[in-house]
Design a protein around this motif. Structure first.
Motif, mmCIF file in Angstrom:
data_model
loop_
_atom_site.group_PDB
_atom_site.id
_atom_site.type_symbol
_atom_site.label_atom_id
_atom_site.label_comp_id
_atom_site.label_asym_id
_atom_site.label_seq_id
_atom_site.Cartn_x
_atom_site.Cartn_y
_atom_site.Cartn_z
ATOM 1 N N LYS A 82 50.983 41.861 51.920
ATOM 2 C CA LYS A 82 49.770 41.868 52.755
ATOM 3 C C LYS A 82 50.004 41.392 54.191
ATOM 4 C CE LYS A 82 48.179 37.328 51.171
ATOM 5 N NZ LYS A 82 47.041 36.566 50.642
ATOM 6 N N GLU A 83 51.241 41.172 54.550
ATOM 7 C CA GLU A 83 51.534 40.748 55.921
ATOM 8 C C GLU A 83 51.103 41.827 56.911
ATOM 9 O OE1 GLU A 83 55.311 39.228 58.651
ATOM 10 O OE2 GLU A 83 55.613 39.739 56.549
ATOM 11 N N ASN A 84 50.393 41.410 57.976
ATOM 12 C CA ASN A 84 49.858 42.330 58.995
ATOM 13 C C ASN A 84 48.892 43.361 58.405
ATOM 14 O OD1 ASN A 84 51.472 41.148 61.066
ATOM 15 N ND2 ASN A 84 53.229 42.369 60.368
ATOM 16 N N MET A 85 48.169 42.958 57.384
ATOM 17 C CA MET A 85 47.167 43.851 56.787
ATOM 18 C C MET A 85 46.091 44.193 57.814
ATOM 19 S SD MET A 85 44.943 43.232 53.290
ATOM 20 C CE MET A 85 46.279 43.571 52.139
ATOM 21 N N ARG A 86 45.670 45.484 57.830
ATOM 22 C CA ARG A 86 44.627 45.920 58.765
ATOM 23 C C ARG A 86 43.325 45.178 58.493
ATOM 24 N NH1 ARG A 86 45.915 50.946 61.203
ATOM 25 N NH2 ARG A 86 43.954 50.714 62.348
ATOM 26 N N LYS A 87 42.547 44.938 59.547
ATOM 27 C CA LYS A 87 41.368 44.068 59.466
ATOM 28 C C LYS A 87 40.375 44.521 58.392
ATOM 29 C CE LYS A 87 38.034 44.422 62.471
ATOM 30 N NZ LYS A 87 37.226 44.407 63.719
ATOM 31 N N ASP A 88 40.006 45.808 58.429
ATOM 32 C CA ASP A 88 39.009 46.292 57.470
ATOM 33 C C ASP A 88 39.557 46.314 56.056
ATOM 34 O OD1 ASP A 88 37.139 46.626 59.481
ATOM 35 O OD2 ASP A 88 37.754 48.697 59.892
ATOM 36 N N CYS A 89 40.833 46.583 55.937
ATOM 37 C CA CYS A 89 41.489 46.547 54.633
ATOM 38 C C CYS A 89 41.424 45.120 54.072
ATOM 39 C CB CYS A 89 42.931 47.010 54.760
ATOM 40 S SG CYS A 89 43.878 46.969 53.222
ATOM 41 N N LYS A 90 41.683 44.137 54.952
ATOM 42 C CA LYS A 90 41.699 42.743 54.522
ATOM 43 C C LYS A 90 40.331 42.293 54.036
ATOM 44 C CE LYS A 90 43.821 38.409 55.902
ATOM 45 N NZ LYS A 90 44.604 37.713 56.953
ATOM 46 N N ILE A 91 39.282 42.788 54.679
ATOM 47 C CA ILE A 91 37.918 42.435 54.245
ATOM 48 C C ILE A 91 37.708 42.859 52.796
ATOM 49 C CG2 ILE A 91 35.460 42.960 54.565
ATOM 50 C CD1 ILE A 91 36.059 43.138 57.595
ATOM 51 N N ASN A 92 38.039 44.113 52.484
ATOM 52 C CA ASN A 92 37.840 44.605 51.122
ATOM 53 C C ASN A 92 38.793 43.933 50.136
ATOM 54 O OD1 ASN A 92 35.660 46.548 50.869
ATOM 55 N ND2 ASN A 92 36.771 47.734 52.404
ATOM 56 N N TYR A 93 40.003 43.625 50.583
ATOM 57 C CA TYR A 93 40.973 42.906 49.750
ATOM 58 C C TYR A 93 40.415 41.537 49.364
ATOM 59 C CZ TYR A 93 45.304 40.307 48.708
ATOM 60 O OH TYR A 93 46.267 39.514 48.133
ATOM 61 N N ASN A 94 39.878 40.812 50.356
ATOM 62 C CA ASN A 94 39.361 39.460 50.106
ATOM 63 C C ASN A 94 38.119 39.474 49.227
ATOM 64 O OD1 ASN A 94 41.372 38.120 51.536
ATOM 65 N ND2 ASN A 94 40.271 38.250 53.485
ATOM 66 N N ILE A 95 37.244 40.470 49.446
ATOM 67 C CA ILE A 95 36.053 40.577 48.597
ATOM 68 C C ILE A 95 36.459 40.750 47.144
ATOM 69 C CG2 ILE A 95 34.040 42.018 48.018
ATOM 70 C CD1 ILE A 95 33.827 42.694 51.016
ATOM 71 N N LEU A 96 37.436 41.606 46.940
ATOM 72 C CA LEU A 96 37.889 41.899 45.578
ATOM 73 C C LEU A 96 38.465 40.631 44.930
ATOM 74 C CD1 LEU A 96 37.798 44.572 44.026
ATOM 75 C CD2 LEU A 96 40.138 45.012 44.736
ATOM 76 N N LYS A 97 39.245 39.873 45.710
ATOM 77 C CA LYS A 97 39.822 38.634 45.188
ATOM 78 C C LYS A 97 38.720 37.627 44.820
ATOM 79 C CE LYS A 97 43.853 37.387 45.746
ATOM 80 N NZ LYS A 97 45.029 37.277 44.821
ATOM 81 N N LYS A 98 37.699 37.518 45.695
ATOM 82 C CA LYS A 98 36.608 36.574 45.452
ATOM 83 C C LYS A 98 35.756 36.980 44.258
ATOM 84 C CE LYS A 98 36.382 34.889 50.199
ATOM 85 N NZ LYS A 98 35.629 34.874 51.476
ATOM 86 N N MET A 99 35.786 38.280 43.926
ATOM 87 C CA MET A 99 35.077 38.751 42.732
ATOM 88 C C MET A 99 35.864 38.450 41.459
ATOM 89 S SD MET A 99 33.686 42.456 44.074
ATOM 90 C CE MET A 99 33.158 43.002 42.447
ATOM 91 N N GLY A 100 37.047 37.872 41.627
ATOM 92 C CA GLY A 100 37.855 37.514 40.472
ATOM 93 C C GLY A 100 38.778 38.612 39.982
ATOM 94 N N VAL A 101 38.933 39.670 40.786
ATOM 95 C CA VAL A 101 39.826 40.766 40.390
ATOM 96 C C VAL A 101 41.262 40.398 40.741
ATOM 97 C CG1 VAL A 101 40.425 43.197 40.755
ATOM 98 C CG2 VAL A 101 38.019 42.500 40.678
ATOM 99 N N SER A 102 42.128 40.514 39.785
ATOM 100 C CA SER A 102 43.546 40.230 40.015
ATOM 101 C C SER A 102 44.200 41.410 40.735
ATOM 102 C CB SER A 102 44.236 39.986 38.673
ATOM 103 O OG SER A 102 45.614 39.821 38.850
ATOM 104 N N ILE A 103 44.909 41.119 41.828
ATOM 105 C CA ILE A 103 45.608 42.166 42.577
ATOM 106 C C ILE A 103 47.111 41.926 42.425
ATOM 107 C CG2 ILE A 103 45.993 43.235 44.825
ATOM 108 C CD1 ILE A 103 43.148 42.370 45.585
ATOM 109 N N ASN A 104 47.775 42.867 41.798
ATOM 110 C CA ASN A 104 49.188 42.737 41.487
ATOM 111 C C ASN A 104 50.048 43.216 42.648
ATOM 112 O OD1 ASN A 104 48.763 42.203 38.450
ATOM 113 N ND2 ASN A 104 47.659 44.127 38.787
#
Length: 501
Positions: A82-104
Motif C-alpha cells: 500500500k505504499e504510495n496508495m492513491r488517495k481515493d483508493c486509500k479511502i475505500n481501503y480504510n473503510i473496508l478495514k474499519k468494517m472489519g474486512v481482512s485484506i490479504n
C-alpha cells in the motif's frame, strides 16, 4: 456509443475532478455500483477481489464493501503493498478495514498460494489490478498473479479493462487477464476493437458513471460505435406521394467472364436496399446471362460507350469494381468514371486492386469517393502489411481517408468507416457471413443509399449496419449465411429496424 483512448479518459476524469469539483471518490463510488449491478448476484455468492494501490484497486475495494453489505462472502487481496496508495483508493481501503474486512497482502510466492486457494474456492474473481493507464509490460509478482487468476478462476469479471490489456491498442502487455465479462465505464475503450481482444474481455458492458455530456463532448474525438437507435433515427420514412425517380438512379459497373455472381449480387444489393432505378454495365459476353437473371434491373455493355456515358451523367451513385478483374480494362473504366462522374462513386474489389501504385488517380475526382477494401486490398494500396493494419485499423483507415479526401470502409470484424475526421465502427455481423459475395452485396447497398440521398459516409455505415444486422438475425437459425440470403432479407431488416421501438 463513443470510443476513447486512455488519454481521453484521463482528460475527462481530470476535468471533472479539477474543474467541476466532482470528487474522484464520487466517480469511484458510481463505478463500483455499476460493477455490482453486473455481477449476477442471484447466481454468484462468493467473491475473490484482487486489487492494487491505484484507482482501479480503489474501485475493487468499493465493490468489496458493497458485497460485504449485501452479505456476500468475500476475500480481498492487495497486490504489491500500500505504499504510495492513491488517495481515493486509500479511502475505500480504510473503510473496508474499519468494517472489519481482512485484506490479504500479496508480496511473495507464499502469498500467491493463499490467493490461489481463495480463487479456487470462490464463485467469482474480480480483477481490479490495472486500469486504462497501464502502458508498460507486466512483470514480477503481477505477472504471477494474473496467471494464477486465469488458471484457477471459475468466472472472471474485470473492472474497466482486463488487467494487462493496452486499452488503446488491444495489445497484451506481457500477460493479461482473460475475463468472462468486462464492466467498463462511460466510453468504449479503443483497444477493445482489435482482433482477438474478445478472448480477453469476454462480454463488454459500458456503464455511465455520471460524467456530464458536455465534458465528454469537450474531449471526445468523433469516434463512435453505431447502434440500432442511430440507424433508426437516420433511416428516411418514405413519403406516400414519392415515386421511383425520388429514390435515385444507381449504376453498377461490374462483372466479367467467370464472375457473373459478383455483378449479380452487387446489382441486387442496390435493388433490394430500395434504389429507384438500377442499371448494370458489364462485359458484352456476360450481358445476356445477367439480363436473363434480372427482373428489376436494366443492363448495358462496356462496349456501348454512348449508353455508358449517358448512364454516368444521369446517375446519382455509381458502384464499380466487383468481378471486373485486375486488368487494364478495369483501370481504364475506373479512370473514366473518376474523371467524368459528378455523383458519388463506390469503389470495391478489382476497382481497388487496380489502384495499387496509382492512388494519384483519386486526385482527379470531381465527386465524393467511398472505397470498401478488405485487409488484403488495404495492404495493396497502402503498402503496409496485413498484420500491421490488423493492429492499427482505425489509424490506418483515418490517415488514408484524410490523405486522399475519401471515405474508407475497411471490412472485417468491427468494420471501420471513416472520412479521416469522423470514425464509425460497425457493431453487427458475425463469422456465419464469412463467404464469397458478401462484399459485393454491401457495395450495392452503399450505392443504393447514396442514390436515395444519404451522404456517402452515412450511406456506408447504415449499409454496413443493416448488412451485419441481417446476417446476425439469419444466423440464429442457419449454420452459414450466404449473400443470396442477405439479399432476400434486406428489405425486411430495414423495415424491422424502422418499426422497432
Amino acid at each position: 456509443m463513443r470510443i476513447a483512448t486512455s488519454e481521453i479518459m484521463k482528460k475527462i476524469d481530470d476535468y471533472c475532478i479539477n474543474e467541476l469539483d466532482i470528487p474522484g471518490i464520487v466517480l469511484m463510488e458510481n463505478a463500483a455500483l455499476k460493477v455490482i449491478k453486473n455481477l449476477e448476484l442471484e447466481r454468484y455468492n462468493s467473491f475473490c477481489i484482487v486489487c492494487t494501490k491505484g484507482n482501479n484497486g480503489g474501485d475493487g475495494f468499493a465493490v468489496a464493501r458493497h458485497l460485504q453489505v449485501l452479505n456476500k462472502k468475500i476475500e480481498v487481496f492487495l497486490v504489491g503493498g500500500k505504499e504510495n496508495m492513491r488517495k481515493d483508493c486509500k479511502i475505500n481501503y480504510n473503510i473496508l478495514k474499519k468494517m472489519g474486512v481482512s485484506i490479504n497482502n500479496v508480496g511473495n510466492f507464499e502469498d500467491i498460494n493463499s490467493l490461489r486457494d481463495s480463487i479456487e474456492k470462490n464463485d467469482m474473481t474480480i480483477d481490479a489490478v490495472f486500469g486504462t493507464g497501464l502502458s508498460r509490460n507486466i512483470e514480477g509478482i503481477y505477472d504471477s498473479v494474473i496467471s494464477i487468476i486465469n488458471e484457477n478462476s471459475k468466472y472472471i469479471v474485470s473492472i474497466d479493462v482486463p488487467s494487462g490489456l493496452d486499452s488503446n491498442t488491444g495489445k497484451v502487455l506481457g500477460n493479461c487477464i482473460r475475463a468472462d465479462k468486462t464492466v467498463s465505464f462511460q466510453l468504449y475503450k479503443k483497444g477493445f476493437l482489435n482482433y482477438g481482444t474478445d478472448k480477453l474481455t469476454g462480454k463488454i458492458i459500458v456503464e455511465d458513471i455520471g460524467i456530464p455530456e458536455t465534458v465528454i463532448n469537450k474531449f471526445h474525438n468523433d469516434e463512435f460505435i453505431i447502434d440500432e437507435t442511430m440507424v433508426r433515427d437516420m433511416l428516411q420514412i418514405r413519403d406516400k406521394y414519392s415515386h421511383k425517380g425520388d429514390y435515385g438512379r444507381v449504376l453498377v459497373i461490374a462483372g466479367s467472364k467467370g464472375y457473373t455472381g459478383a455483378a449479380y449480387i452487387c446489382t441486387q444489393g442496390a435493388i433490394r436496399s430500395g434504389a429507384g432505378l438500377v442499371t448494370l454495365c458489364c462485359s458484352n459476353e456476360i450481358r445476356d446471362i445477367l439480363s436473363s437473371k434480372f427482373i428489376e434491373a436494366m443492363t448495358i455493355s462496356f462496349d456501348d460507350e454512348n449508353k455508358l456515358n449517358e448512364a454516368v451523367k444521369r446517375s446519382n451513385a455509381i458502384a464499380i469494381g466487383p468481378g471486373m478483374g485486375n486488368n487494364e480494362l478495369t483501370l481504364k473504366m475506373l479512370n473514366n468514371i473518376i474523371n467524368n462522374s459528378s455523383c458519388p462513386i463506390i469503389i470495391d474489389a478489382d476497382g481497388i486492386n487496380v489502384l495499387k501504385d496509382r492512388i494519384d488517380i483519386l486526385k482527379n475526382k470531381k465527386s465524393q469517393v467511398v472505397i470498401t477494401p478488405h485487409l488484403g486490398e488495404m495492404s495493396k494500396i497502402t503498402g503496409l502489411s496485413i498484420d500491421y493494419i490488423k493492429q492499427n485499423r482505425i489509424e490506418v483507415s483515418k490517415q488514408f481517408a484524410k490523405e486522399n479526401n475519401i471515405v474508407v470502409l475497411l471490412k472485417g470484424f468491427n468494420t471501420i468507416i471513416t472520412d479521416g475526421e469522423k470514425t464509425i465502427i460497425n457493431s453487427t455481423g458475425n463469422s456465419s457471413m464469412a463467404s464469397g459475395g458478401m462484399g459485393d452485396c454491401l457495395t450495392g447497398m452503399i450505392a443504393s443509399f447514396v442514390g436515395q440521398g444519404y451522404e456517402p459516409i452515412k450511406a456506408a455505415y447504415i449499409a454496413a449496419y443493416i448488412h451485419g444486422y441481417s446476417g446476425e438475425k439469419l444466423s440464429k437459425n442457419m449454420f452459414c449465411v450466404n449473400a443470396s440470403h442477405i439479399l432476400d432479407d434486406i428489405p425486411f431488416s430495414i423495415k424491422q429496424i424502422q418499426d422497432c421501438n
